[in-house]
Design an enzyme around this catalytic site. Sequence first.
Site, mmCIF file in Angstrom:
data_model
loop_
_atom_site.group_PDB
_atom_site.id
_atom_site.type_symbol
_atom_site.label_atom_id
_atom_site.label_comp_id
_atom_site.label_asym_id
_atom_site.label_seq_id
_atom_site.Cartn_x
_atom_site.Cartn_y
_atom_site.Cartn_z
ATOM 1 N N ASN A 110 0.850 -1.189 0.000
ATOM 2 C CA ASN A 110 0.000 0.000 0.000
ATOM 3 C C ASN A 110 0.883 1.235 0.000
ATOM 4 O O ASN A 110 2.035 1.190 0.431
ATOM 5 C CB ASN A 110 -0.901 0.012 1.241
ATOM 6 C CG ASN A 110 -1.876 1.188 1.247
ATOM 7 O OD1 ASN A 110 -2.498 1.484 0.233
ATOM 8 N ND2 ASN A 110 -2.010 1.855 2.378
ATOM 9 N N HIS A 112 0.753 5.354 1.279
ATOM 10 C CA HIS A 112 -0.003 6.251 2.159
ATOM 11 C C HIS A 112 0.631 7.643 2.121
ATOM 12 O O HIS A 112 1.864 7.759 2.171
ATOM 13 C CB HIS A 112 0.007 5.701 3.590
ATOM 14 C CG HIS A 112 -0.819 6.512 4.535
ATOM 15 N ND1 HIS A 112 -2.198 6.487 4.526
ATOM 16 C CD2 HIS A 112 -0.465 7.393 5.510
ATOM 17 C CE1 HIS A 112 -2.661 7.301 5.456
ATOM 18 N NE2 HIS A 112 -1.628 7.863 6.073
ATOM 19 N N SER A 139 4.657 7.096 2.057
ATOM 20 C CA SER A 139 5.253 5.837 2.505
ATOM 21 C C SER A 139 4.664 4.659 1.755
ATOM 22 O O SER A 139 3.445 4.575 1.589
ATOM 23 C CB SER A 139 4.972 5.621 4.010
ATOM 24 O OG SER A 139 5.302 6.743 4.784
ATOM 25 N N ASP A 148 -2.748 1.031 8.145
ATOM 26 C CA ASP A 148 -1.580 1.866 7.823
ATOM 27 C C ASP A 148 -0.412 1.575 8.762
ATOM 28 O O ASP A 148 0.377 2.481 9.085
ATOM 29 C CB ASP A 148 -1.940 3.359 7.883
ATOM 30 C CG ASP A 148 -2.987 3.749 6.850
ATOM 31 O OD1 ASP A 148 -3.028 3.115 5.782
ATOM 32 O OD2 ASP A 148 -3.771 4.675 7.120
#
Length: 216
Positions: A110, A112, A139, A148
Amino acid sequence: MPDTCDVVVLLSGTGSNLQALINSVEPENSPVKIRAVISNREDAYGLQRAKDAGIDTHVLDHTAFEGREAFDAALIEVIDTFNPQLVVLAGFMRILSANFVRHYQGRLLNIHPSLLPKYKGLHTHQRALEAGDSEHGCSVHFVTEELDGGPLVVQAVIAIESDDSPHSLAQRVHTQEHLIYPLAVRWFAEGRLSLDEQGALLDGQLLAASGHLIRT
């Protein structure tokens, strides 16, 4: 030609990070092959970007399912038809169930828009400005069951200017996202990036808690 790493991308919106990934893939010598793009919204512009690039698309409307677990189970079924080595979240606006995360443990990335662990969740640019931070950024991390909160792979750090607004900051952070996400995906595809019990590893070495830092 190198062995390819089949990738499935999940998104809900415009797909700018998908476009960055598409642009980074050189057909002749890239180990990355984007097999499919899946969205929970049929109006997501990222689907059009995928179609323009000749990539398979699929829409799975979360509102048609009774709860997160049912949607995620159906999503796993669709993803696994493409047998990907890596699943990439590119603005997929869904909180994923523990079962989903465990199913793709170690092969789910992912991005972020903050310097995690700061500012998990939404409105990260506004929050960084309100806090008076001197630096901000984005990030890439492995996804775990903590929102997260997975091990960091790479962060891009930018200076916050005195005249920055949430909009201007978001634009500059987006520019960095489009650089570091393809980089992390390529590392994974080349077999350089992995996850074990200790954390994220690059070239067999445990990355620092902040991941690989890039300052601009």
